[in-house]
Scaffold this active site. Structure first.
Site, mmCIF file in Angstrom:
data_model
loop_
_atom_site.group_PDB
_atom_site.id
_atom_site.type_symbol
_atom_site.label_atom_id
_atom_site.label_comp_id
_atom_site.label_asym_id
_atom_site.label_seq_id
_atom_site.Cartn_x
_atom_site.Cartn_y
_atom_site.Cartn_z
ATOM 1 N N VAL A 24 3.135 -3.365 9.398
ATOM 2 C CA VAL A 24 2.667 -2.633 8.205
ATOM 3 C C VAL A 24 2.658 -3.216 7.043
ATOM 4 O O VAL A 24 1.679 -2.998 6.319
ATOM 5 C CB VAL A 24 3.413 -1.055 8.330
ATOM 6 N N ASP A 43 10.296 -10.440 1.818
ATOM 7 C CA ASP A 43 10.869 -10.125 3.084
ATOM 8 C C ASP A 43 12.265 -10.837 3.152
ATOM 9 O O ASP A 43 12.407 -11.989 2.462
ATOM 10 C CB ASP A 43 9.862 -10.442 4.368
ATOM 11 N N THR A 135 8.276 4.891 8.461
ATOM 12 C CA THR A 135 8.431 6.331 9.206
ATOM 13 C C THR A 135 9.979 6.746 9.249
ATOM 14 O O THR A 135 10.899 5.906 9.852
ATOM 15 C CB THR A 135 8.027 6.230 10.365
ATOM 16 N N PHE A 264 -6.560 9.068 22.801
ATOM 17 C CA PHE A 264 -5.250 9.173 23.310
ATOM 18 C C PHE A 264 -5.175 10.070 24.534
ATOM 19 O O PHE A 264 -4.178 11.060 24.266
ATOM 20 C CB PHE A 264 -4.344 9.700 22.230
ATOM 21 N N GLY A 272 4.060 3.191 24.745
ATOM 22 C CA GLY A 272 5.114 2.379 24.278
ATOM 23 C C GLY A 272 5.158 1.927 22.692
ATOM 24 O O GLY A 272 4.551 2.759 22.028
ATOM 25 N N CYS A 275 6.625 2.545 17.645
ATOM 26 C CA CYS A 275 6.354 3.813 16.940
ATOM 27 C C CYS A 275 6.481 4.934 17.826
ATOM 28 O O CYS A 275 7.407 5.850 17.742
ATOM 29 C CB CYS A 275 4.953 3.765 16.351
ATOM 30 N N LYS A 335 0.075 -2.656 24.376
ATOM 31 C CA LYS A 335 -1.192 -2.153 24.613
ATOM 32 C C LYS A 335 -1.990 -3.655 24.292
ATOM 33 O O LYS A 335 -1.359 -4.569 23.972
ATOM 34 C CB LYS A 335 -1.514 -1.074 23.572
HETATM 35 N N1 LIG Z 1 3.732 -0.967 13.503
HETATM 36 C C1 LIG Z 1 2.931 0.181 13.473
HETATM 37 O O1 LIG Z 1 1.754 0.247 14.238
HETATM 38 C C2 LIG Z 1 3.432 1.320 12.593
HETATM 39 C C3 LIG Z 1 2.506 2.392 11.914
HETATM 40 C C4 LIG Z 1 2.716 3.280 11.141
HETATM 41 C C5 LIG Z 1 4.138 3.358 10.641
HETATM 42 N N2 LIG Z 1 4.776 2.336 10.976
HETATM 43 C C6 LIG Z 1 6.316 2.406 10.442
HETATM 44 O O2 LIG Z 1 6.300 1.414 9.393
HETATM 45 C C7 LIG Z 1 7.552 0.715 9.460
HETATM 46 C C8 LIG Z 1 7.594 -0.721 9.675
HETATM 47 O O3 LIG Z 1 6.942 -1.012 10.858
HETATM 48 P P1 LIG Z 1 6.506 -2.184 11.255
HETATM 49 O O4 LIG Z 1 5.919 -2.436 12.858
HETATM 50 O O5 LIG Z 1 5.808 -3.049 10.214
HETATM 51 O O6 LIG Z 1 8.030 -3.431 11.401
HETATM 52 P P2 LIG Z 1 7.933 -4.751 11.502
HETATM 53 O O7 LIG Z 1 9.408 -5.018 12.408
HETATM 54 O O8 LIG Z 1 6.893 -5.266 12.154
HETATM 55 O O9 LIG Z 1 8.392 -5.288 10.205
HETATM 56 C C9 LIG Z 1 9.434 -4.997 9.196
HETATM 57 C C10 LIG Z 1 9.738 -5.947 8.452
HETATM 58 O O10 LIG Z 1 10.587 -5.601 7.274
HETATM 59 C C11 LIG Z 1 11.540 -6.587 7.058
HETATM 60 N N3 LIG Z 1 12.967 -6.122 6.352
HETATM 61 C C12 LIG Z 1 13.793 -5.662 7.179
HETATM 62 N N4 LIG Z 1 14.938 -5.221 6.234
HETATM 63 C C13 LIG Z 1 14.444 -5.494 5.126
HETATM 64 C C14 LIG Z 1 15.047 -5.463 3.560
HETATM 65 N N5 LIG Z 1 16.071 -4.835 3.353
HETATM 66 N N6 LIG Z 1 14.320 -6.180 2.723
HETATM 67 C C15 LIG Z 1 13.326 -6.914 2.918
HETATM 68 N N7 LIG Z 1 12.414 -6.993 4.391
HETATM 69 C C16 LIG Z 1 13.019 -6.461 5.126
HETATM 70 C C17 LIG Z 1 11.721 -7.460 8.477
HETATM 71 O O11 LIG Z 1 12.072 -8.588 8.170
HETATM 72 C C18 LIG Z 1 10.387 -7.220 8.940
HETATM 73 O O12 LIG Z 1 9.464 -8.441 8.896
HETATM 74 C C19 LIG Z 1 8.445 1.612 10.602
HETATM 75 O O13 LIG Z 1 9.150 2.578 9.847
HETATM 76 C C20 LIG Z 1 7.296 1.835 11.491
HETATM 77 O O14 LIG Z 1 8.005 3.021 12.117
HETATM 78 C C21 LIG Z 1 4.636 1.267 11.914
#
Ligand SMILES: NC(=O)c1ccc[n+]([C@@H]2O[C@H](COP(=O)([O-])OP(=O)(O)OC[C@H]3O[C@@H](n4cnc5c(N)ncnc54)[C@H](O)[C@@H]3O)[C@@H](O)[C@H]2O)c1
Length: 458
Positions: A24, A43, A135, A264, A272, A275, A335
């Protein structure tokens, strides 16, 4: 195809920090950079940041590498591990850290707390808007406010928190960023909410302004409803298997109704990823916390588990014992068009097959390029091509809907296999075509055919 052509580039440039550069965070950072803002991604993962600074991506997301490269070249996008570098100048600080599931099913807010604790000392007396994209449960906005209070009182500024849930889908994240269905911004202050919405002005999307809790709830309800649709159609698919009705035709007949639609709504081995499973669990946990029963959500989870075991049971009933059987697997990611194997139904099915004594030969395009995406015990299973995976196999199980699987020559596949059984866990193949080639076919919610002949007596 990823398109950005409808974007109006004439937005006012704002300074943005994005905390967390995963699926995200990176998409949002690169997208905001493309819209003309000046963005710094932060990050904690040093290796990831070093690679991003070189324009190298760990994630497979169509169009994202080009976007990141353009941002870096134009100077509108930069990456760092230092909050001190990104935070003091930022007018908006996005939180896009991961919020995994705790053992109890709740969303783990550890990373959000850590991010707030890291950014608070770097605030320079200004009052940037903290935009929560992660989220996270209803009430998180208030938790963030609480965590920031001390740091902000010292600087005599008020906390400005906006919840801006993300709706992008992995595998089409860039397209979703530039063509959102809606932009939801929730805050105590409508002015702050609209400030955040103005960052996306070039996208001409509908903006929904709510309070903090409503925005947080919208995200959970959206994901839980999508999961409910998948579990519902999977339950119906299992009924179809028993009564000899084809699920695809049922879906076609039902989904034409605009109140229902087809998104969907495909039968398969279940949902899976990082999310849907955790968001359904977190909403159930919210229900438990408030003493509200959520039987629909429990059933959604149960059906999803059953899809995995049903896949294994159906293979077993065809092959007899799975012990010593050689099973080719196509697809390990949750997926197509993503490298993400988190909570992948394919990984669960492979584990169950392997525990039952089957020998696995697996191919996945993303995992073939980066074997570290799967647990170490899976790596000996990996093969470099779909055809290597099917050599001398008793059965082929298709567990992810990668488009390239439709293009593999099934005549060659059949010649390479010992037996003629295909389990199509994503209904990607045309059943009639596959059967015409002499395969026995099992799809999800499709009537199965019996094997015409077996080349071994096992
Ligand atoms: N992946 C999706 O399709 C999607 C879609 C909508 C919402 N979300 C939500 O968005 C959020 C992020 O999901 P994602 O899939 O991008 O996660 P991800 O695991 O791909 O990325 C998270 C990143 O945050 C970094 N991080 C963690 N703690 C940190 C900190 N204290 N300071 C700086 N960086 C830090 C991690 O190193 C990692 O690179 C989640 O809450 C998820 O539920 C995800």
């Amino acid at each position: 195809m990823v398109t950005t052509e409808k974007v109006d580039q004439g937005v006012k440039t704002r300074r943005v920090a994005v905390i967390g550069c995963g699926h995200v965070g990176l998409t949002v950072a690169a997208g905001l950079g493309e819209l003309g803002h000046s963005v710094v991604g932060v990050d904690v993962n040093e290796g990831l940041v070093t690679e991003l600074c070189r324009g190298e991506l760990r994630i497979h997301e169509p169009g994202l590498a080009d976007l990141v490269r353009r941002g870096l070249d134009s100077g509108r996008l930069a990456f760092t591990t230092h909050y001190d570098y990104a935070v003091p100048e930022a007018e908006f600080i996005f939180l896009a850290v991961d919020t995994p599931q705790t053992l109890a099913g709740a969303a783990d807010l550890r990373n959000i707390r850590a991010a707030i604790n890291s950014l608070a000392p770097a605030l320079n007396g200004s009052s940037p808007i903290i935009v929560n994209k992660s989220t996270s449960p209803i009430g998180t906005g208030e938790t963030i406010e609480e965590l920031l209070r001390e740091a902000l009182v010292e600087r005599n500024v008020r906390a400005r928190i906006v919840s801006n849930p993300e709706f992008l889908q992995q595998g089409r994240g860039v397209d979703d960023f530039f063509h959102p269905d809606r932009i939801v911004v929730g805050s105590r202050s409508a002015v702050d909410a609209l400030e955040v919405a103005s960052l996306y002005e070039g996208l001409h999307s509908e903006v929904i302004v709510t309070d903090l809790r409503t925005a947080e709830m919208i995200k959970y309800v959206a994901n839980s409803f999508l999961a409910t649709r998948i579990s519902f159609i999977n339950e119906i698919a299992r009924l179809c298997e028993s009564i000899g009705v084809d699920i695809d035709q049922v879906v076609e007949g039902v989904a034409q109704d605009p109140r229902i639609g087809s998104q969907f709504f495909r039968a398969g081995i279940g949902f899976g990823g990082s999310c849907l499973p955790k968001d359904v669990a977190a909403l159930r946990y919210v229900g438990e916390t408030f003493g509200v029963a959520t039987p629909v959500l429990s059933a959604v989870q149960e059906v999803n588990r059953m899809q995995r075991t049903s896949a294994v049971r159906r293979l077993q009933s065809r092959l007899g014992s799975l012990e010593g059987r050689r099973i080719a697997v196509w697809g390990l990611t949750f997926k197509r068009d993503t490298e993400d194997t988190r909570e992948s139904p394919a990984i669960d099915v492979v584990s169950l097959l392997s525990n039952a004594g089957a020998h696995i030969q697996a191919y996945d395009p993303a995992v073939a390029a980066n074997p570290s995406l799967v647990p170490e015990r899976f790596r000996p299973f990996l093969r470099a091509t779909p055809l290597e995976a099917v050599q001398k196999a008793d059965a082929l199980a298709i567990l992810t809907d990668w488009t390239e699987f439709k293009d593999v020559d099934l005549v060659t596949v059949r010649a390479a296999m010992i037996n003629d059984l295909i389990f199509d866990g994503r209904n990607v193949l045309d059943q009639a075509e596959v059967e015409a080639l002499g395969f026995a076919y099992i799809g999800v919610g499709r009537s199965a055919t019996l094997p015409r002949r077996r080349r071994t007596d096992r």
